[in-house]
Each structure stands twice: as C-alpha cells, then as structure tokens.
Scaffold this active site. Structure first.
Site, short mmCIF file in Angstrom:
data_model
loop_
_atom_site.label_atom_id
_atom_site.label_comp_id
_atom_site.label_asym_id
_atom_site.label_seq_id
_atom_site.Cartn_x
_atom_site.Cartn_y
_atom_site.Cartn_z
N ASP A 37 -9.60 -5.60 2.82
CA ASP A 37 -7.63 -6.06 2.10
C ASP A 37 -8.16 -7.94 2.44
OD1 ASP A 37 -7.32 -3.97 0.57
OD2 ASP A 37 -6.20 -2.88 2.11
N ASP A 62 -4.61 -2.90 4.96
CA ASP A 62 -4.94 -2.38 6.31
C ASP A 62 -6.39 -2.29 6.23
OD1 ASP A 62 -5.78 -0.60 4.28
OD2 ASP A 62 -4.69 1.11 4.69
N ASP A 100 0.97 -1.21 0.02
CA ASP A 100 -0.22 -0.32 -0.18
C ASP A 100 0.62 1.22 0.06
OD1 ASP A 100 -2.56 -1.46 -0.06
OD2 ASP A 100 -3.07 -0.81 2.65
#
Length: 1047
Positions: free
Chosen positions: A681, A677, A381
């Site tokens: 996900d 997070d 990310d």
C-alpha cells in the site's frame, strides 16, 4: 522493564559493581559487531553457525530467552541496550536569543536605552528612568512570552516524535511469543519478522521463507536482498519487503550501524506547511503597509514638532519628545508586523497534533493537519478499519457438505484439514493443558482458521513436529493466497497445501473430497454448486477462504526458490469468516457524507462481500457503483473518470489498482485521503494527498509512507482527524480577523491623531502591550479553540480557499469603523463629554488630560478584548456558542483582563496610565462590550460568497469575452452572407469535458457519442443521476426497491 529504566539500572550497577558481565558469555560484543557488519561467513562457521552463537550467548533458538530480569540486566551490561542517545532539545535561552535578533526589537531596545540615558542625565534620577524602563520591561515581556510559547511547542513536537518511534515486534521468551518494544530487545533474543516489519537489531537468520529485505536505507542499494542460509545476515533499520522468518539478535543500539547513524540525526519539525507559506506572504504584505504608515506618522510628527519648537530654548524635554516619536513609529511597525500569524499556525498545529493523539491519530507530517481539512474523498480499507478485525469461522463447507463449525463430524479428513489449517501459516498456537482454548498469535484471518482447525481436534505441536517445511509462498495482497510444501517425517511423502480467496483457489482445483473421505473428480455441476456457496457466504458479509492440497512426487520438489505447483488440487473446505462492522462506523460515514466527503471502500475481498459490508456501513447508496479491480484497470482513463463520481466500492483490488484509483482522483482535482496497512500500500499512501496508515495491523513500511497513523485502526478516528484539519484553517481565519481589526484601528488612530493633533494617543509601551494581546495571547486564545460539530456541516475547504472571506472583511470593516469613531470622539470631544479638564505639559501629549489619555487606551484595549469573543464565530450570530468548552480561550481572556487592570491601576508610571474611578471603568468596559452587538447587527449585511477580487476579475473577463463574441459574430455573419452557406453551432464536441442538455439544464461529464435523441448511447445513470460508461460493474438498487444489477 521499560528501556529507559533498564538503562539507568544498568548504568548504576555497572558503576558500583565493577564486574565484567561480558565474561559470562563465550563471545564478545566486538566480535559480534564485526561478524554482522563484515558479513563474514567464515567467522560465522568458526563460531558454530547460528546454533553455536546461540550456545555462546546462552540462548535457546526454540524458546528464546528466559523471562528472567537479572539475565536481562546482565545482557544489557555486556552487550548494551537497543537505544541510542536522543538529540538534545533546543534550550530555552536559544529561543530568547532568536527572538532578540528581530530588527524592530533591537531598534526598540535602542530607543529604551536612549530614553533611559536622557531621563537619567536631564531629570531627577528617581523618576527619569521610568519611560526608558517601561519600554524595556515591555520588550522583555514580549520576548519571554513569545519564547516560552515556542519552547512549549518544541516540547510537544519532541513528545510526538517519541510516539513515532514506538514499534512492537514478536519475540520468543520463555517458549511464548510476546509483543515487545524494539527498545527492549536484547542480544540473544529470537525475533520473528514478516512482510512490512522493520529489522530492529543486527542478527543471524534462524529460519526464513522467501525473506526479501530492503537494505537501501543503510547501503544505498535499491535491489532487495534475499536472506537465506547462504546469506543469513540481517542489518538493523532495514525493511522486510516479502516473506517471514526468525533471527538471533547479535547487536543492538550503538553497537549497530543503524544506532550510530540515528544518534547523529535530529527530528526536523521546521518544515513550512502550505498554510504557513500563504500566511508568510500575507504577513509580509501587512508589514509593508504598517511600515508605510509608521514612516508617515514619524514624518508628520517631526514636521509638526519642528514647526512649533523653540530652537533657542531646545531642552532635554524636546529630545525625549523626539525619542518618543521615533519609538512610537518603531512600535507601530512592531504592532503592524503580524508575527502572531506564524505563531498562530504553530500553536494550532501543535495543539491539534496533541489532541489528535488523544483521538488516536499520530501525525507524522505537519502539513497533513491542514490538508485533511480539504479532503473531498476517503478511500478506506475494509478489514480492521470499517470492521473490527475480530474474525471467526461461522460457516463452512467441508468434504462434500455444509456444516456448522462446532459440529463437524468425525468422518472428515482431519489429517489433511489440520495440516492445511496449521501449516499454511506464520502464526503460533499455545495449546494449554488445562483444556482451555488455545492461545493463538497471528493475523486475524490466520487466527480464525487456526481456531477452527483446533476445533476439529487438530494438535498444533504434533502437526508441526511430524512435518518439515520445504517451501513457503507467503501471502500478499496481489496473490491473495499462500501455500506451503511439506514433507512428512515418518513416510517421507511430499504434499502442497494452498489457502486463500475462495474463487481464486477454487479455480486451482479439479478434484474434491466427499463425506467418506474419497477423492472424486470435480464436475462442472459441483464447481457451480461451490461457487454458489461462495456467493451465499459473500451475500451474508462473510469472507470466503478455500483450502486445498495435492500430493507431490519427489521429482516435483526442488527446494527453496522453486515455482510451487498450484493446479490439479483437491478442494478440501470452504470457510466463511465473519468480521463484524465496527460500532459507530455507519454514523461516521453519514457525517462524512453531510460534510461533502465521498467515502469509498477499497478492499481485496469478493465484490459481493464488499457490497454487503458497504451497505451495512452506509457507504453503498442507491445509484452507487461497485467494481472489481481487474475491470477498473482495463478501462480507459476517460471511462474511469466518467465512472469515478459514482464509484463507491472497489473489490478484489490490488495495490496497483488502489494506486491507479488515487492517481485518477487526483487528476480530477480531488483531495484524496487513503488508508493502508500493507507494504504494497506504500505507493498509494505516498501518492495520496493524505496517507493514513493503520497503527495496529499496519506494517512499518506503510507507516513510513504515511502522513498520519490511525492508532486504533478505527474509521471513526479518521473523521476526528478531518474535524481537527478543518479547525486548523478556521482557527487561523479567526485569528486573522482579530489581528487585522487591531492592526487597522491602531494604525488609523495613530495616523489620524498624528496628522490632526501632532501626537499619537498610544505610547510605545501601550502599543507593545497591544502587540502582546494581539499576537501571542490572541494566538493562544483563538488558535487553540476545539472543533465544533458545525465544521462537519460545511463543504471541504479548497486548497486555494481565500484566507480572508468577504464575511470576514465585512466584520473587520464594521469593527474598524465603530472603534475608530469611538476613539476619535474620545480624543477630540472626550474632555467635554466626560467633564475632564486639560492638564498641560504632558510629555508627548500637548494639552492632554492623563485620565482621558488613560481612558482612550483602556477603551481601545477592551474593544479588542470583547472583539476577541466576536472573532470566535466569524460566520455565526451566536458568538457565545461553546464558549464554556474553550478552556484555553477563557483562561487567556481572563488573564488579559486582569493584566489590563494591573497596568492601569498599579503600573501607571511606566505605561502612562492613571487611576480610574469605577464609573470611568464602566464606560471603558461598556464601550468595548458594545462591539458584540455591533458584530451581531453587521452580520445581517449580505455579502457574496465569491471573493471581491475574484468577482471583479470575473466581471472584467466576462465583459472582454462578450466584446470578443460580438466581434466574432459580426465577422461570422459577414463571411456567411458572402458564401451563402448556413452554419450551425454544434451542441456537443467530443473534445469538450462537458455538454449542456436543454431539457434538464444540467452539466454531465462527456462520454461516447450522442444518440439521435440527444442522450449518450450505451450509458446509464449512477449516483445523483451521473452518466456511466460501458463496462463490468454493479449498480446499487434504487431506493424504490428495484434490484441492483450487473453489466
């Protein structure tokens, strides 16, 4: 106050005061428990609803509990704490008992008993017990050391399990929102939850918007439950899948179903990791080899004994000799069975997990420690991992003009701006009266917008007090926007507000506010101008958000659950938010690239913003590809696979896109590490080889689906995890090389001596000491070596990489030959060389000299002690590199040397050793030390990288293929000559995965059909000259300065 301290204080007060704190409240603990577990709406109504319960519990639904420690203690005594009894740790004596169940240890114990009985009954009791007691002492030492090691590991795992349970949530106390551990939550608390959180206690909803709860962990029902005024009950242990809200806590700890279930469970760290399974197979093979040697030694010794014994004068000495032979055979089995291998894995995993905690990584699954060392790609990310997650509005377009955030003019539509900034949020703002900056509690993006809105002069409390929220559409990574419908209290007007990804929200707008506050139609020219502004923000690595609104008629508002209007909006502002790159990230990415790990950025941001940040981090390089999620998901699997080797940035990606990316990489044979997070996900984290959840901004759902939690959300911490993952495998290889050398030498010397002379030079007690050095102490020294920087200069370790490489076999062979020659020379010529005269009648050692026997044992042990240093660096010439940093290795090494001195000089009666002079000590130590230059020299012997077994198999397969080809060629020529046809071999088949180009002589992945010039049609080259398919994507400019371009 920490939960455990609070609990002990409560217990102390409760036992001495004799008071009934429950009488201070108008509702009992039993009624509250029955209310939530029964989900009884009638009982809730009788209690006066959630507000009536709050009064009964002396709680304030707006401000929460007062920050009064005495009130906390009273509540804890009356309703309990949010804890449950922890499962008891396995006591030390159970580990000892488990070790005693080993069959070989039991046989040795029997041998010790027989030897002790024979010695006491046939010899002087003052000395007859020595041999049996020596074996018994060695057995006890092995059992205690091994059990202590296992017990220490269990304590470490228990400590790590405590870390896993640390969860913090927002709680209102004293009118402020505080981060509180779930173990400190009390009945009467007002808890705020949002998507991805775990419900920490039983409770009743106060207010919520689109709140969807997964209760499958408690009820088994897979359908998500929508919690609202009609169904306000929240159950502890469940997960928030969507929306946000707040609730009043009514039950904690053992007064909840979750607490009672958790008290019956125990954390299980007994699962076998892939490396442990492979080592068990190796250990089994080595054990079988040792058993065969032991049987041969025993048979040879017994045959030679009976061939020479005088049966007419058979004595107790002969019985003890037979017992000694049998115990030696059993001890050979003990030595050869490498129980240190699983111990080494456990030690290195436990040590690595402990050190990873120091490096801000919490390992949730043991296997992840190993798998991380094999990672070939990291899909990371952006926000919070590659960047600092400290967001600030630094640019803004407001009401018709670009403006600096600190110098917005008074002509702006403040009312609309304030409501949009302050109402489309789940954050909280504490505006201080002393003129200081307001304290904002929310996500970094929301905090940045709120701080900017407050700079405009907006008053958070005033805005919230003047409006009522009707409907909220919460943000998630798929929608990339959030909205709210409000109603003004004074005028009764309805308005919808939206904010989110700028290019998405801008498409909802057909009007715009000018500098004078007038609403004007948005022309195509104006929309193009705004898109250019968004692109400018993105090129400066800013996250662009668009804020818009529209007034609604009363008939357009139906309440909770309605589809919120999102078209015909008025564009109010576009803000550019800066999130700086984390210090150290570019260096960490460079380390990954040198280590053969491809780093990819997967983000929900605009593709231009993502590319700018990726360049700054060093992720996007010349020839690298950036693509949007919507374009990637529409490609065929074949085209995706063709693109992936060059893909470095995926922007505007949804959780589905990330999951698809992970699956495709796995199908291509990559070992994939993925960061995440959000709740959405979870599928990608679960699918990946290693799921890495963020500890600060990560939701509990993401953490539950992950293998490792990165506690500081820092990409540099992920690199440390890779280092430790690689060190697990290399530490095991070090130990295998060390143990195999000891094994082969011990088995060889005993077998050769048994055949050649009829006795074994190493006694049972001595072999048990060697076993302790080789297994427990060797594992402790080599399995706890810290990782070196050299590990990150190697390519990733394949999941099927051989445990024993050709270089290791070379090292083992050299040491084995050297030690075997030294020991055999000492045994057969040592007396002459060292001028030692034979002393007859040594038990089990005919015509032996006690000093020579002791020196053979001493030299053998010191060969292993110095070879332990060699084992530290199986592939490097300098075996002393980093030795001073290996604290545990040095401690174990020195302890081993000290104990060897003690065994030889002071415990000779039990260990069949005797006092040695200083020059004899120098000879033994010197012979051991020579193993270090021997290891240095042998590393000059070249060996192929491929395992020998694989090379032999490949050579056999190649010969077979050549034979088949010759037969096929003969058959083909025969058929061609008969038909007269000319047959040519195709250069490329559309079904093949690769093609060979004669010009460049390099292999490239297959794609569409070839053109007349032999190259792929409609393809261009990406990273490292790889061919790319057709599609919409960006290719980073070449290093020569040519611009990046988009197809």
């Amino acid at each position: 106050m920490p939960a455990r301290l609070l609990l002990s204080e409560i217990t102390h007060q409760h036992s001495h005061q004799g008071a009934d704190p429950a009488g201070s409240y108008e509702v009992s603990c039993e009624r509250l428990t029955k209310l939530v577990e029964g989900k009884d709406m009638e009982d809730l109504a009788d209690a006066g609803g959630v507000s009536g319960l709050a009064r009964s519990l002396k709680a304030d639904l707006d401000k929460g509990l007062s920050e009064d420690e005495e009130d906390f203690k009273k509540r804890a005594i009356a309703f309990g704490t949010n804890t449950y009894p922890a499962a008891q740790l396995t006591p030390f004596w159970e580990y000892v008992w488990e070790a005693m169940q080993d069959t070989t240890m039991q046989i040795l114990a029997l041998c010790a008993a027989v030897s002790l009985a024979v010695g006491l009954s046939t010899e002087d009791p003052a000395k007859g017990w020595y041999d049996g007691a020596g074996i018994a002492f060695a057995i006890i030492l092995v059992l205690v050391v091994g059990s202590t090691s296992n017990y220490q590991q269990s304590l470490q795992f228990a400590s790590l399990n405590d870390e896993k349970r640390k969860i913090f949530l927002n709680v209102s106390r004293g009118g402020k929102r505080l981060k509180v551990s779930i173990f400190e939550i009390l009945v009467g608390d007002v808890v705020h939850i949002s998507i991805g959180d775990q419900v920490p206690a039983d409770g009743i909803l106060i207010q919520g918007h689109s709140l969807s709860i997964d209760e499958s962990s408690m009820t088994g029902e897979s359908e998500h439950v929508h919690v609202n005024e009609k169904h306000p009950f929240l159950i502890s242990g469940c997960k928030v899948m969507d929306g946000f809200g707040s609730f009043l806590v009514t039950g904690v700890g053992m007064n909840t179903e979750w607490g009672r279930v958790m008290s019956t469970l125990n954390e299980d760290n007994e699962e076998d990791t892939p490396l442990q399974i492979r080592l068990d197979t190796l250990a089994s093979s080595i054990g079988k080899m040792g058993l065969s040697v032991a049987v041969l030694v025993l048979v040879v010794l017994i045959i030679r004994f009976f061939a020479t014994v005088d049966f007419h004068h058979f004595s107790s000495h002969d019985v003890r000799t037979l017992v000694e032979f049998f115990s030696i055979a059993v001890t050979i089995v003990v030595v050869s069975v490498p129980e240190g291998l699983p111990l080494a894995v456990t030690l290195t995993l436990a040590y690595s997990m402990h050190k990873m905690m120091v490096d801000k990584a919490l390992v949730r699954k043991l296997a992840a420690c190993e798998t991380m060392g094999s990672a070939t790609t990291i899909c990371s990310d952006k926000t919070g991992t590659l960047t600092m997650n400290l967001m600030t509005v630094v640019k803004s377009w407001c009401c018709g003009a670009l403006r600096e955030p600190d110098h917005t003019t008074e002509q702006l539509s403040k009312e609309a701006m304030a409501v949009n900034g302050l109402r489309v949020t789940n954050a909280a703002v504490e505006q201080l009266e002393d003129g200081n900056k307001p304290v904002i509690n929310g996500t970094p993006t929301e905090s940045a917008v709120l701080a900017w809105a407050c700079k405009l002069g907006a008053r958070f409390n005033a805005v919230r007090a003047s409006t009522d929220v009707i409907v909220i559409s919460s943000f998630n990574s798929e929608k990339k926007r959030m909205g709210v419908i409000i109603k003004t209290k004074n005028e009764g007007k309805f308005r919808v507000h939206w904010k989110g990804a700028a290019e998405i929200v801008l498409e909802q707008c057909d009007k715009v506010i000018d500098e004078n506050g007038f609403v004007l139609p948005m022309t195509s020219q104006k929309k193009t101008e705004l898109h250019q502004i968004i692109d400018t923000f993105a090129r400066n690595a800013l996250r662009a958000l668009c804020l818009c609104y529209r007034d609604l008629r009363a008939d357009e508002v139906s309440g909770e659950g309605q589809d919120m209007p999102d078209q015909g909006m008025v564009c109010l502002a576009i803000v550019g938010i800066k999130d700086p790159c984390r210090p150290g990230v570019p260096e960490a990415v460079a380390v990954c690239q040198k280590a053969g790990i491809l780093v990819r950025m997967v983000t929900g941001d605009n593709v231009t913003t993502a590319m700018a940040i990726a360049r700054e981090c060093g992720i996007l390089r010349a020839g690298g590809v950036a693509i949007e999620g919507k374009d990637f998901r529409t490609m065929t699997p074949e085209a995706q696979m063709l693109l992936l080797p060059s893909l470095q940035v995926m922007a505007r990606s949804s959780p589905t896109d990330k999951h698809m990316l992970v699956r495709r990489l796995l199908e291509m044979g990559d070992v994939v590490a993925v960061t995440g997070d959000g709740t959405n996900d979870a599928p990608a984290l679960h699918e990946a080889s290693i799921g890495l959840a963020m500890g600060i901004c990560g939701t509990e759902v993401a953490k539950e689906a992950s293998d490792i939690v990165i506690l500081d959300d820092n990409f540099a911490s992920i690199i440390k995890v890779v280092r430790w993952g690689r060190s697990v495998f290399f530490n095991i290889q070090k130990f295998i090389q060390f143990q195999m050398t000891v094994n082969l030498v011990a088995l060889s010397i005993n077998f050769v001596s048994a055949v050649g002379s009829g006795y074994a030079p190493l006694t049972a007690v001595q072999l048990l000491w060697v076993n302790l050095i080789m297994d427990t102490l060797g594992a402790l020294a080599l399995a706890t070596e810290p990782p070196s920087d050299e590990l990150m200069k190697e390519k990733p370790i394949g999941s099927t990489a051989p445990l024993m490489t050709n270089a290791m076999w070379r090292n083992i062979a050299c040491q084995w030959m050297y030690q075997l020659v030294v020991l055999l020379v000492m045994q057969y010529q040592g007396a002459n060389i060292l001028s030692l005269h034979p002393v007859p009648s040594q038990p089990g050692h005919d015509n032996g000299n006690p000093k020579l026997v002791c020196m053979i044992f001493n030299a053998f042990v010191f060969c292993q002690i110095f070879n332990q240093i060699n084992a530290r660096k199986p592939y490097e010439f300098n075996v002393f590199a980093g030795l001073l940093q290996s604290r545990m290795f040095n401690i174990v090494w020195l302890i081993t040397c000290l104990f060897q001195v003690l065994l030889v000089e002071f415990v000779g009666t039990f260990t069949s050793t005797t006092h040695l002079s200083w020059d004899q000590w120098l000879i033994c130590v010197g012979l051991g030390a020579v193993s270090i230059p021997i290891a240095f020299v042998c590393k000059f012997i070249p060996v192929p990288e491929k395992p020998f077994a694989e090379l032999l198999l490949r050579r056999r397969t190649l010969r077979q293929a050549q034979a088949d080809l010759r037969r096929a060629s003969v058959s083909h020529k025969s058929a061609t000559s008969k038909s007269g046809a000319s047959v040519s071999t195709p250069a490329w088949s559309p079904h093949s995965r690769t093609l060979q180009t004669s010009a460049a002589s390099k292999t490239v992945r297959s794609g569409p059909s070839l053109g007349a010039d032999g190259h792929h049609a409609n393809l261009r080259t990406g990273l490292n000259g790889l061919l790319l398919p057709e599609g919409r994507y960006h290719i980073e400019g070449r290093q020569d300065g040519s611009p990046a371009h988009q197809e």
